[in-house]
Design a protein around this motif. Sequence first.
Motif, PDB file in Angstrom:
ATOM      1  N   LEU A 110      -6.725  -7.048  26.174  1.00  0.00           N
ATOM      2  CA  LEU A 110      -6.654  -5.881  26.293  1.00  0.00           C
ATOM      3  C   LEU A 110      -6.993  -4.704  27.371  1.00  0.00           C
ATOM      4  N   ASP A 269       9.006  -6.216  31.151  1.00  0.00           N
ATOM      5  CA  ASP A 269       7.133  -6.712  30.717  1.00  0.00           C
ATOM      6  C   ASP A 269       6.872  -5.741  30.190  1.00  0.00           C
ATOM      7  N   LEU A 271       4.479  -5.671  27.625  1.00  0.00           N
ATOM      8  CA  LEU A 271       2.833  -5.623  27.619  1.00  0.00           C
ATOM      9  C   LEU A 271       2.557  -4.333  28.385  1.00  0.00           C
ATOM     10  N   THR A 274       3.452  -1.410  28.550  1.00  0.00           N
ATOM     11  CA  THR A 274       2.334  -0.314  27.546  1.00  0.00           C
ATOM     12  C   THR A 274       0.937  -0.615  28.151  1.00  0.00           C
TER      13      THR A 274
END
Length: 501
Positions: A110, A269, A271, A274
Amino acid sequence: MVARFLTNRSNAPGFSLPPGPPPLPFLGNARDINVNYPWLTYTEWSTTYGDLIYTRVFNQDIVVINSERVARALLDKRSHNYSTRPPSLVPINQFFGLGFSSVFMPYNDLWRLHRRLFHQAFRADAAPNFRPIQMRKSHQLLINLLATPQDFSAHLQTLSTSIIMSIMYDYEIAPCDDPLVAIVERALDLAVKEIRPEVTAVLTALPFLQRLPTWFPGATFKQKALLSRKYATEWVDAPFQDVKARVAAGTAAPSMVSDALRKLEGKEDFLIETAIKESSASGYAAASETTCSTLAVFVLAMVLHPHVQERAHAEIEAVVGLDRLPDWDDRPSLPYIDAIIRETLRWHPVVPLGIPHATVDDDVYDGYFIPKGASLVLLSILRAMSRNPDVYPNPSEFKPERFLSANGELTDDTSSFTFGFGRRVCVGRHVADASLWAAIASMLAVFMFSKPKDAEGREVEFEPKWSAGVTTHPEPFPCDVVPRSTNMNAEKLAELISRST
Ligand code: HEM
């Protein structure tokens, strides 16, 4: 404890921890450290214990790096092992709703995604795209300084906030009381106030406190944490939704978030979306205070060193003249201005302790054992590096000349250590450098900063004071901001600006 941990280890035979002050039971060295200005203690210890020091505060093991040489050897050259953040920071940040922060995120996939998003917008060859914004905002700073010179601190904050809101979100802040800035600043103010070292030390040592109910007597920190989580959600969401709507309407100009959203080409999307939202919020927090504080250090340095200002004015006059303002093409011909920026960054680094790194695995350096980071914080003391007399003779003096060779050219030392090290080096450093240059060159072209005079015409003397915290800045100080040209007024400044754009 590392010491106990070390005696059990079979893979580090014969290696001891780095030297350091003798700890007391339980407290460790907590009582030895200057609570408000810990970098002063660490810098002082370097004269006794050297560049690599081991210390302990309660149950927190700390390895202190006091020289750029050691920081580069570990954090740059062995960056695969030194690029995560101390795991102890994660639960505390989550408790206050800041678990999303790119700055404190562990070294994982991440974090890589966040870093890639920053890199696309702010890498060395992309950052110049934001130069027109930075110059326009710097010219607005001149207008504000001329109108209300006594509010110079507020004007530096407005400059810094307005640049970051534009380059992150293509958002033009209102001249005052901007609603989005208010949401973001409310969240940041509360987080900075509540995530104090003494609170985090207790919550880390006694994690069950985090699970106390809010009504529990004395658990006000829990109420503050809940509020902080609410504010943080709004901080992350509000500016993002604003620019997302404008991207959808096709009216958003380039910015980190609008460019990243456009790359998604309408695909959902979760992910990535975010990550865009959370990295941009983290970037705002990392950029706004640091840029503004560095500019405040610059103004203080000018007030205290009029001869530096005189030389800067002379250089600008010789290269740019009086009929226009400095522009990017002038930069190579203005080495003294760049030397002032480097010296400003060095003289008082605004992130004096750096941001802690941690090790992924055990390591041995220079005969010392550096354990893996479960309970370890690696602090690279930027302040100690900036005050190393072997590198910077008479380090407390403000001397831009130290960055110039005998023939007046800039040396290779760019004060880059003030932006950190290795894979966690500041992602905004190219943007920060350009914001500082645009603001400082513009201010020096038009204004003089000096000590105010009393009724008898004597200069008002003062002792600079510094705020405490993760970042530091000069406390309010007396300063006159006066145009260099005696007949400068709003109309003439507007003409000067229009001739320069
Ligand atoms: C004069 C201004 C600035 C100074 C002195 C500064 C300094 C720093 C320092 C010392 C670090 C820690 C590096 C490390 O862990 O080794 C850092 C990290 C960071 N900075 Fe800056 N910074 C400035 C401006 C900015 C700007 C303008 C941005 C964004 C546009 C920014 C975004 C970040 C981010 C996101 C990180 C975290 C990087 C990571 O953990 O991977 N900074 N900065």
